[in-house]
Scaffold this motif. Structure first.
Motif, PDB file in Angstrom:
ATOM      1  N   PHE A  67      56.750  17.992 -45.478  1.00 22.19           N
ATOM      2  CA  PHE A  67      57.660  16.965 -45.998  1.00 22.19           C
ATOM      3  C   PHE A  67      58.681  17.575 -46.968  1.00 22.19           C
ATOM      4  CE2 PHE A  67      54.625  13.845 -44.359  1.00 22.19           C
ATOM      5  CZ  PHE A  67      55.506  12.915 -43.859  1.00 22.19           C
TER       6      PHE A  67
ATOM      7  N   LEU B  89      57.205   2.368 -36.711  1.00 22.51           N
ATOM      8  CA  LEU B  89      55.857   1.967 -37.121  1.00 22.51           C
ATOM      9  C   LEU B  89      55.811   0.505 -37.579  1.00 22.51           C
ATOM     10  CD1 LEU B  89      52.888   2.905 -37.384  1.00 22.51           C
ATOM     11  CD2 LEU B  89      53.365   3.228 -39.783  1.00 22.51           C
TER      12      LEU B  89
ATOM     13  N   PHE C  78      49.083  -0.213 -43.212  1.00 26.49           N
ATOM     14  CA  PHE C  78      49.318  -1.556 -42.716  1.00 26.49           C
ATOM     15  C   PHE C  78      48.853  -1.738 -41.263  1.00 26.49           C
ATOM     16  CE2 PHE C  78      51.581  -3.314 -46.285  1.00 26.49           C
ATOM     17  CZ  PHE C  78      51.459  -4.681 -46.081  1.00 26.49           C
TER      18      PHE C  78
ATOM     19  N   PHE D   4      55.577   6.452 -48.984  1.00 25.48           N
ATOM     20  CA  PHE D   4      56.336   5.711 -47.973  1.00 25.48           C
ATOM     21  C   PHE D   4      55.622   5.720 -46.620  1.00 25.48           C
ATOM     22  CE2 PHE D   4      59.589   5.725 -44.576  1.00 25.48           C
ATOM     23  CZ  PHE D   4      60.286   4.561 -44.868  1.00 25.48           C
ATOM     24  N   TYR D   5      55.049   6.852 -46.256  1.00 23.79           N
ATOM     25  CA  TYR D   5      54.442   6.985 -44.924  1.00 23.79           C
ATOM     26  C   TYR D   5      53.017   6.469 -44.881  1.00 23.79           C
ATOM     27  CZ  TYR D   5      58.668   9.540 -44.120  1.00 23.79           C
ATOM     28  OH  TYR D   5      59.994   9.848 -44.025  1.00 23.79           O
TER      29      TYR D   5
ATOM     30  N   PHE E 176      61.444   6.118 -38.858  1.00 29.76           N
ATOM     31  CA  PHE E 176      60.057   5.665 -38.970  1.00 29.76           C
ATOM     32  C   PHE E 176      59.942   4.148 -38.779  1.00 29.76           C
ATOM     33  CE2 PHE E 176      55.844   5.533 -41.226  1.00 29.76           C
ATOM     34  CZ  PHE E 176      55.214   6.464 -40.432  1.00 29.76           C
TER      35      PHE E 176
ATOM     36  N   VAL F 201      53.837  -2.785 -35.869  1.00 33.76           N
ATOM     37  CA  VAL F 201      52.760  -3.441 -36.618  1.00 33.76           C
ATOM     38  C   VAL F 201      53.039  -4.937 -36.747  1.00 33.76           C
ATOM     39  CG1 VAL F 201      51.595  -3.620 -38.845  1.00 33.76           C
ATOM     40  CG2 VAL F 201      52.049  -1.384 -37.878  1.00 33.76           C
TER      41      VAL F 201
ATOM     42  N   GLN G   6      52.612   2.664 -45.023  1.00 29.73           N
ATOM     43  CA  GLN G   6      52.889   1.964 -43.767  1.00 29.73           C
ATOM     44  C   GLN G   6      51.791   2.209 -42.737  1.00 29.73           C
ATOM     45  OE1 GLN G   6      57.181   1.436 -42.707  1.00 29.73           O
ATOM     46  NE2 GLN G   6      57.414   3.193 -44.043  1.00 29.73           N
ATOM     47  N   PHE G   7      51.218   3.416 -42.758  1.00 26.77           N
ATOM     48  CA  PHE G   7      50.062   3.636 -41.882  1.00 26.77           C
ATOM     49  C   PHE G   7      48.916   2.692 -42.263  1.00 26.77           C
ATOM     50  CE2 PHE G   7      51.722   7.918 -40.633  1.00 26.77           C
ATOM     51  CZ  PHE G   7      51.612   7.722 -39.262  1.00 26.77           C
TER      52      PHE G   7
ATOM     53  N   PHE H  11      46.983  13.227 -48.729  1.00 26.41           N
ATOM     54  CA  PHE H  11      46.935  14.346 -47.767  1.00 26.41           C
ATOM     55  C   PHE H  11      48.315  14.981 -47.624  1.00 26.41           C
ATOM     56  CE2 PHE H  11      43.825  11.179 -46.023  1.00 26.41           C
ATOM     57  CZ  PHE H  11      42.686  11.814 -46.494  1.00 26.41           C
ATOM     58  N   GLY H  12      49.083  14.998 -48.700  1.00 24.13           N
ATOM     59  CA  GLY H  12      50.416  15.599 -48.669  1.00 24.13           C
ATOM     60  C   GLY H  12      51.490  14.686 -48.101  1.00 24.13           C
ATOM     61  N   MET H  13      51.095  13.480 -47.723  1.00 19.09           N
ATOM     62  CA  MET H  13      52.063  12.565 -47.111  1.00 19.09           C
ATOM     63  C   MET H  13      52.662  11.663 -48.188  1.00 19.09           C
ATOM     64  SD  MET H  13      50.989  10.552 -43.682  1.00 19.09           S
ATOM     65  CE  MET H  13      50.401  11.815 -42.585  1.00 19.09           C
ATOM     66  N   PRO H  14      53.996  11.528 -48.255  1.00 16.38           N
ATOM     67  CA  PRO H  14      54.580  10.653 -49.260  1.00 16.38           C
ATOM     68  C   PRO H  14      54.080   9.209 -49.104  1.00 16.38           C
ATOM     69  CG  PRO H  14      56.284  12.031 -48.287  1.00 16.38           C
ATOM     70  CD  PRO H  14      55.031  12.260 -47.500  1.00 16.38           C
TER      71      PRO H  14
ATOM     72  N   ARG I   9      51.230  10.963 -53.348  1.00 16.05           N
ATOM     73  CA  ARG I   9      51.019  11.428 -51.972  1.00 16.05           C
ATOM     74  C   ARG I   9      49.552  11.391 -51.599  1.00 16.05           C
ATOM     75  NH1 ARG I   9      55.134  16.259 -50.238  1.00 16.05           N
ATOM     76  NH2 ARG I   9      57.047  15.165 -50.756  1.00 16.05           N
TER      77      ARG I   9
ATOM     78  N   PHE J 154      57.607   0.083 -51.314  1.00 19.30           N
ATOM     79  CA  PHE J 154      56.939   1.331 -50.912  1.00 19.30           C
ATOM     80  C   PHE J 154      57.903   2.490 -50.670  1.00 19.30           C
ATOM     81  CE2 PHE J 154      57.627  -1.186 -47.071  1.00 19.30           C
ATOM     82  CZ  PHE J 154      58.234  -0.288 -46.230  1.00 19.30           C
ATOM     83  N   ASN J 155      59.163   2.350 -51.073  1.00 18.19           N
ATOM     84  CA  ASN J 155      60.122   3.417 -50.790  1.00 18.19           C
ATOM     85  C   ASN J 155      60.049   4.518 -51.851  1.00 18.19           C
ATOM     86  OD1 ASN J 155      62.140   4.667 -49.352  1.00 18.19           O
ATOM     87  ND2 ASN J 155      63.781   3.627 -50.456  1.00 18.19           N
ATOM     88  N   PHE J 156      58.834   5.092 -52.014  1.00 16.79           N
ATOM     89  CA  PHE J 156      58.631   6.137 -53.021  1.00 16.79           C
ATOM     90  C   PHE J 156      57.983   7.363 -52.401  1.00 16.79           C
ATOM     91  CE2 PHE J 156      57.519   1.936 -54.841  1.00 16.79           C
ATOM     92  CZ  PHE J 156      58.681   1.730 -55.559  1.00 16.79           C
ATOM     93  N   ASP J 157      58.133   8.492 -53.074  1.00 17.08           N
ATOM     94  CA  ASP J 157      57.508   9.727 -52.617  1.00 17.08           C
ATOM     95  C   ASP J 157      56.078   9.830 -53.155  1.00 17.08           C
ATOM     96  OD1 ASP J 157      56.695  12.470 -52.376  1.00 17.08           O
ATOM     97  OD2 ASP J 157      58.788  12.994 -52.013  1.00 17.08           O
TER      98      ASP J 157
ATOM     99  N   LEU K 249      63.129   9.545 -47.589  1.00 24.20           N
ATOM    100  CA  LEU K 249      62.961   8.169 -48.058  1.00 24.20           C
ATOM    101  C   LEU K 249      64.199   7.382 -47.667  1.00 24.20           C
ATOM    102  CD1 LEU K 249      61.541   8.628 -51.679  1.00 24.20           C
ATOM    103  CD2 LEU K 249      60.278   8.053 -49.607  1.00 24.20           C
TER     104      LEU K 249
ATOM    105  N   TRP L 199      50.834  19.036 -44.540  1.00 21.25           N
ATOM    106  CA  TRP L 199      51.826  17.960 -44.581  1.00 21.25           C
ATOM    107  C   TRP L 199      52.739  18.043 -45.797  1.00 21.25           C
ATOM    108  CZ3 TRP L 199      53.469  15.650 -40.598  1.00 21.25           C
ATOM    109  CH2 TRP L 199      52.620  15.368 -39.521  1.00 21.25           C
ATOM    110  N   SER L 200      52.139  18.409 -46.948  1.00 21.18           N
ATOM    111  CA  SER L 200      52.929  18.413 -48.176  1.00 21.18           C
ATOM    112  C   SER L 200      54.133  19.351 -48.031  1.00 21.18           C
ATOM    113  CB  SER L 200      52.048  18.859 -49.340  1.00 21.18           C
ATOM    114  OG  SER L 200      52.646  18.488 -50.543  1.00 21.18           O
TER     115      SER L 200
END
Lengths: 551, 69
Positions: free
Chosen positions: A222, A85, B49, B42-43, A82, A89, B46-47, B37-40, B35, B29-32, A244, A218-219
């Motif tokens: 992942f 990204l 940003f 971490f993701y 990842f 940015v 960054q989006f 929308f189900g996205m951890p 969440r 931000f290195n955490f799960d 992670l 998504w949940s």
């Protein structure tokens, strides 16, 4: 070949013919007085506005290879992939100011390549030659990788022959590309980029909203990806990755993102898109608008997890006999989309290979022509001879890339591209820092380049990859424990990893500064500067700008 | 080389360009969890940003020379 694959091939074929026609027509698109000048053939007349530049630079930076390799990385290793990204940015804020200076000074003096600028700034043909060679060597494997991207979709559509015959469709596609680039120059990829990007956006948006619903949202994706990545790899016995970052690869993640961002606009092909633009305002607008692609790239990266959860298996490349993880996204599209839409998706990736390949070959040809041919072989070449030389060079560059894919394991191109990123980063002091100050001495820059390049390559050579059994060039992550400065190990025992390019760049800068201090003490001659402080600030429409295509 | 005019004064708005670099601090931000929308975390962090970067560069653009500010 199945019926589905035939439908895919037909859709792919129609779109491919469409862009081929566009490529040939492009020579007449917004044509200047003549194509016999590098400003016209190699930079499209230096008059592209904000929209064209957005498509051109977007098509240039976000390549087919990016679109297949980034999800493949996530598929194989998880979160580390990842990095693409943050990379895209932090990129634009970093280059926002330097690119405007580069545009201004290049328009005042008629520079076509980064090495032209270095030549003008330091009056040193040797330093300019080093920059030009670095650019050419770093770009060549990048072009080859576009072919790898194109071939991965061809193989997914069932054109997966073995031996030389298996490469034939790729060869045909590239001959067509080579001919229209020869004829139309930078205008061809600029025009085709519109089609490429429209298709890419369409495919990604559909994929990103439609596919998650098929796999439980998504949940669930992942969670399932996390357990799939946690399974031990049959070769190494360790988990192949995680969703992670681990304590040891966080520094690698950040330095890889930063190093890649610093490197991107040092690549000659990225700069070609910038120098082809009409003015500083166009560049500024684009630095604001280009992150739209970053969003797409980030979403696309996540397709790697969807592929993992869907149980998609990479196709075995018949030419090498090994599974090719770069086919994972095409395979996913082939399984989950109706055939006609998969055909569109494959065309998006395939055309996505043609645009950057064309721009890269033009950039490499410009470097050859301006900084080697004109500098050392034919000093008083006329602009027309320069253009002819560059057209020929673009053909040679492309056939060189085809030969690479035909006769060498694709893995070698991937290794070389990895090396290329570390190499091009070593031109940062001479190209980017020189935009602001001439304090670094030309001998400091040369010494720094030699050390950064040599050490960077050596470090890459020493990195193994246990999961595929490679002893050398196994990746760009250096374990700090292995860092050895002439016998002194500053971080012995540490398992933290860092991007090799960052280490090599620091060494490069330190040597450049030390040699500069010595050179200044000894009062060595530091070359003649052709540029003026005000050249870097010249705005659009200033009378100082050199007319385009002047003979 | 002839006497050169002093370089133009730096525009303080340009400092905004440093803000997006903060996303390189992975330990933030290195955490799960949580969440979105189900996205951890971490993701989606960054989006998030991406617009931060666009706004920072956009403001610097609007405040730059030649934009009538």
């Amino acid at each position: 070949m199945t019926t589905e694959q035939i439908v895919q091939l037909c859709v792919f074929g129609v779109l491919f013919v469409l862009v081929t026609v566009m490529g040939f027509v492009a020579s007449r698109w917004r044509a200047g007085a003549t194509l016999d000048h590098l400003d016209e053939w190699g930079l499209g007349g230096r008059k592209f506005g904000a929209w064209i530049t957005w498509f051109l630079v977007g098509g240039d930076l976000y390549t087919a290879y990016t679109f297949v390799a980034v999800p493949a990385l996530i598929f194989g290793a998880g979160a580390l992939g990842f990095y693409a990204l943050p990379y895209t940015v932090v990129l634009y804020p970093i280059v926002f100011l330097p690119l405007q200076r580069m545009w201004s000074v290049s328009r005042v003096h008629g520079y076509v390549t980064p090495a032209d600028f270095v030549r003008g700034r330091y009056g040193s043909p040797l330093l300019a030659l080093l920059i030009a060679i670095t650019g050419i060597v770093a770009t060549m494997p990048y072009i080859a990788l576009q072919l790898v991207g194109l071939e991965s979709v061809l193989r997914t559509m069932g054109i997966n022959g073995s031996g030389l015959l298996g490469h034939l469709p790729l060869f045909v596609a590239f001959v067509i590309l080579a001919v229209y680039t020869y004829q139309s120059g930078l205008r061809a990829p600029a025009l085709i980029a519109f089609v490429k990007d429209a298709l890419i956006y369409l495919v990604i948006l559909v994929a990103i909203f439609y596919l998650p619903t098929k796999f439980g949202g998504w949940s669930a994706i992942f969670d399932n990806a996390a357990s799939a990545l946690a399974k031990p790899n049959p070769v190494t016995g360790k988990p192949s990755g995680s969703i992670l970052l681990s304590p040891s690869n966080q520094l690698q993640y950040a330095t890889l993102a930063l190093g890649s961002a610093l490197a991107l606009f040092l690549y000659p092909h990225s700069l070609t898109g910038i120098l082809a633009s009409k003015g500083r305002k166009v560049i500024k607008k684009n630095m604001v608008a280009l992150p739209a692609y970053s969003l797409v790239l980030g979403l696309l990266a996540l397709l790697g997890y969807i592929a993992l959860v869907s149980g998609a298996k990479p196709i075995v490349n018949q030419a090498t006999g090994k599974p090719d993880s770069n086919t994972i996204v095409p395979v996913l599209f082939g399984h989950e989309f109706p055939a006609w839409f998969a055909g569109i998706a494959f065309a998006a990736i395939g055309i996505g290979a043609l645009v950057p390949a064309a721009i890269m070959s033009i950039a490499a040809a410009n470097l050859w022509t301006r900084n080697i041919y004109k500098e050392f072989l034919h000093r008083d070449a006329t602009p027309k001879q320069e253009a002819t030389q560059a057209k020929l060079a673009s053909l040679i560059v492309k056939f060189g890339a085809v030969a690479f894919v035909l006769f060498v394991d694709p893995q070698f191109s991937i290794d070389l591209q990895l090396i290329g990123g570390v190499m091009i980063l070593q031109t940062l002091p001479a190209v980017a820092i020189a935009l602001y100050t001439r304090w670094l001495h030309k001998w400091g820059l040369i010494a720094g380049w030699v050390v950064g390049m040599g050490w960077g390559l050596y470090l890459l050579y020493t990195i193994p990859n246990p999961s595929n059994g490679k002893a050398h060039f196994g990746g760009s992550a250096l374990t700090l424990d292995k860092l050895n400065l002439l016998g002194w190990q500053p971080f012995a025992g540490s398992q933290v990893q860092i991007y090799v390019g960052a280490v090599a760049l620091v060494a490069n800068l330190v040597v450049a500064v030390v040699v500069t201090v010595i050179a200044r003490q000894a009062k060595w001659f530091n070359g003649t500067d052709q540029t003026d402080t005000t050249d870097y600030e010249v705005e659009d429409g200033d009378p100082k700008l050199r007319p385009v295509g002047q003979h | 080389m002839a006497e050169q005019p002093p370089p133009r004064k730096r525009n303080p708005w340009n400092l905004l360009l440093l803000v997006p670099l903060l996303m390189l601090v992975t330990s933030w931000f290195n955490f799960d969890q949580p969440r979105l929308f189900g996205m951890p975390f971490f993701y989606w962090y960054q989006f998030a940003f991406v617009p931060v970067g666009v706004i920072c560069v956009g403001v610097v653009y609007l405040k730059s020379r030649g934009e009538g500010q």
